[in-house]
Design an enzyme around this catalytic site. Structure first.
Site, PDB file in Angstrom:
ATOM      1  N   ARG A 178      43.278 -24.645-106.527  1.00 16.81           N
ATOM      2  CA  ARG A 178      43.360 -24.013-107.800  1.00 16.81           C
ATOM      3  C   ARG A 178      43.458 -22.543-107.689  1.00 16.81           C
ATOM      4  O   ARG A 178      42.364 -21.678-107.436  1.00 16.81           O
ATOM      5  CB  ARG A 178      42.184 -24.611-108.706  1.00 16.81           C
ATOM      6  N   ASP A 464      29.408 -23.206-113.958  1.00 20.94           N
ATOM      7  CA  ASP A 464      30.349 -22.183-113.426  1.00 20.94           C
ATOM      8  C   ASP A 464      30.875 -21.545-114.696  1.00 20.94           C
ATOM      9  O   ASP A 464      30.116 -21.388-115.547  1.00 20.94           O
ATOM     10  CB  ASP A 464      31.803 -23.108-112.805  1.00 20.94           C
TER      11      ASP A 464
END
Length: 566
Positions: A178, A464
């Site tokens: 990603r 996160d």
């Protein structure tokens, strides 16, 4: 012409050999130099030059949409692309190498994590240069080195504390990568005097060095594989498709070798799912419910709508009508178009010192995954290796070990989901404890991020950037509209005075929890300033990490001194 980017005089004759128009402002390292080769940098620069005007246009269109929403408009399905939604078409067939994705583990690209994730027993490891990574020069470049070594089969890690050497097993997870979103710059690399686009650096360096190794090791003649974050419109997917085609042409590999899953993690994107798949038709392997960022985006999209206030973040789960509608429509859309519909993150982490609490957390994970697989999702995400057996068991039991449910679960019932379903206001209470948890989590996450860690265990959950963003924007929303609490602290208004008191008291709690020595050595006070400033700003910043990024950019100019952008 001398194209070398020089470093301080203490590092004699050490330099990166760069092509015309490229300047490297990050520190020199021999390992990084193997990644930052002249031809690789030229490939990245060519991508930047060809697509930068398209990227700038797409980001300007985001601003225009934001202005409309702030003036009272609501996101919706685009009448101009109704033919794409209504016509029958499918994406390229799912390649065998990526057919079974029942459980995917995600995490940053540090060396030990890469090895453990590939060995975890998951079907896929999504190596993350985005929300789980603090994008320092060290993290980004060492991450590229680690992934290259992993694909070459040479990666190892010696944990000196445990006196243990980590190596890859014979069987490993498939590797997906990603890159960062379109909005994030890479300030350590200048191309024609401008910071590079972060995602083109991440994609370009990884692809250039690894496409041949990936195809050799992963099989079936397909790959590399990617996850694409933060998109808001199909025009952004169209840019990615063009990037992929250019990369395939440069590498001399067949069209459609690169495959990508798009995270549907912004509210505008849920109305563009068919269009996004259409633009990536030859390169798609599905969509993913990026549910934490999706909640963040709901608040951000409706930042000027005081009638759309969220309850405590812990109450905004997948059983909320707008979240269930989003998941159901994603499954229906993906299976109609012949690709994977991936579920969301299980953020729980094992609770080692409390077996009862640990089993309760695992039961929550099983329940959530059972909901996903019964709804028709083809796979799911886990944040910790300890969750993989439980997730895998749930999916295998329902799917009878089939690789996916694309042909068997069509979800025609979801064809009637409307814009009103997708926009329905979530229900629940707003509490002082919710405000406190947001503040506590936001400050601690940002402190870790400033110290180089983008993935942080807090209160038995893996946090996160996406979950920190929920904390930030919810605080901002409640403060802006001085909402009245209707849970604990009922009747009290969330104003600057209350927030200042909460911040002060939560900082005391954080110091007590982490210990004074760690608190003083960490970035907690700086993180507190940034987080509080963003929560109380008159205008909502688009992303928490854009301001924070300036604090971790470390330029090493030619005169030999360090400086941050801040």
């Amino acid at each position: 012409m001398d194209h070398r980017t020089h470093l301080p005089s203490t590092v004699t004759e050490s330099y990166y050999d760069v092509p015309d128009g490229v300047d490297i402002l990050g520190r020199y390292d021999e390992e990084f130099a193997k990644i930052l080769k002249k031809d690789a940098l030229k490939f990245v620069a060519d991508l930047q030059r060809e697509f930068r005007s398209d990227i700038k246009y797409a980001l300007e269109k985001r601003k225009e949409a934001k202005k409309r929403y702030n003036e009272g408009a609501l996101p919706g399905f685009d009448p101009a692309t109704s033919h794409i939604r209504e016509e029958e078409w499918v994406c390229a067939p799912v390649p065998p190498a990526a057919a079974d994705r029942k459980v995917e583990i995600t995490g940053p690209v540090d060396r030990k994590m890469v090895i453990n994730a590939l060995n975890s027993g998951a079907k896929v490891f999504m190596a993350d240069f985005e929300d789980a990574l603090s994008p320092s020069w060290e993290n980004l470049m060492s991450g590229q080195v680690n992934l290259k070594d992993a694909l070459d089969g040479t990666i190892s890690f010696h944990d000196k504390v445990r006196n243990r050497v980590y190596k890859l097993n014979e069987q490993t997870a498939k590797l997906f990568v990603r890159p960062r979103g379109w909005h994030l710059p890479e300030a350590h690399i200048l191309i024609d005097g401008e910071p590079a686009t972060g995602c083109l650096v991440d994609f370009g360096l990884y692809f250039y060095h690894n496409y041949s190794a990936f195809r050799r090791t992963q099989g079936a003649g397909f790959g590399p594989f990617f996850y694409l974050p933060k998109m808001e419109h199909s025009r952004e997917a169209k840019i990615w498709n063009s990037v992929f085609e250019k990369a395939e042409n440069v590498a001399g590999i067949e069209r459609g070798s690169i495959r990508a899953t798009v995270l549907i993690e912004t509210l505008p994107a849920v109305f563009q799912m068919n269009e996004i798949l259409y633009e990536l038709k030859d390169h798609s392997v599905g969509l993913n419910c990026g549910r934490w960022d999706y909640i963040f985006s709901y608040v951000k999209t409706f930042q000027a709508h005081p009638d759309r206030l969220l309850p405590d973040r812990v109450q905004v789960g997948m059983t909320q009508h707008f979240m269930k509608s989003y998941s159901d429509l994603l499954i229906r859309t993906c299976h109609r178009r012949g690709v994977h519909a991936m579920g969301g993150m299980a953020a729980q982490i094992p609770i080692k010192d409390d077996p009862v609490a640990n089993e309760a957390a695992l039961e929550l994970v099983r329940k959530d995954k059972l909901r996903e697989v019964k709804a028709g999702h083809d796979g799911t995400w886990a944040a910790h290796p300890g969750l993989i057996p439980a997730c895998m068991e749930v999916f295998n039991n329902i799917m009878s070990n089939a690789p996916h449910q694309i042909e068997t679960v069509k979800r025609e019932d979801a064809a009637n989901i409307t814009a009103e379903d997708l926009l329905q206001i979530p229900v629940g209470v707003r509490t002082e404890e919710g405000l406190r948890l947001n503040t506590r989590v936001g400050i601690q996450y940002l402190a870790a991020w400033l110290s180089g860690s983008g993935c942080v265990p807090l209160y038995n959950l893996m946090e996160d950037a996406a979950t920190a963003e929920i904390s930030r924007v919810q605080n901002w929303q409640w403060l802006k509209y001085e909402v009245e609490l209707n849970g604990d602290g009922a009747g009290e208004k969330v104003n600057k005075e209350l927030f200042d008191r909460v911040v002060e008291e939560e900082m005391v709690r954080i110091e007590k929890e982490v210990g004074t020595e760690k608190f003083e050595k960490g970035n907690y006070k700086e993180a507190c300033k940034i987080f509080a400033r963003q929560c109380t700003s008159p205008e909502l910043d688009d992303f928490l990490t854009l301001e924070a990024y300036d604090y971790i950019v470390l330029h090493r100019p030619k005169e030999g001194t360090f400086k941050t952008l801040n």
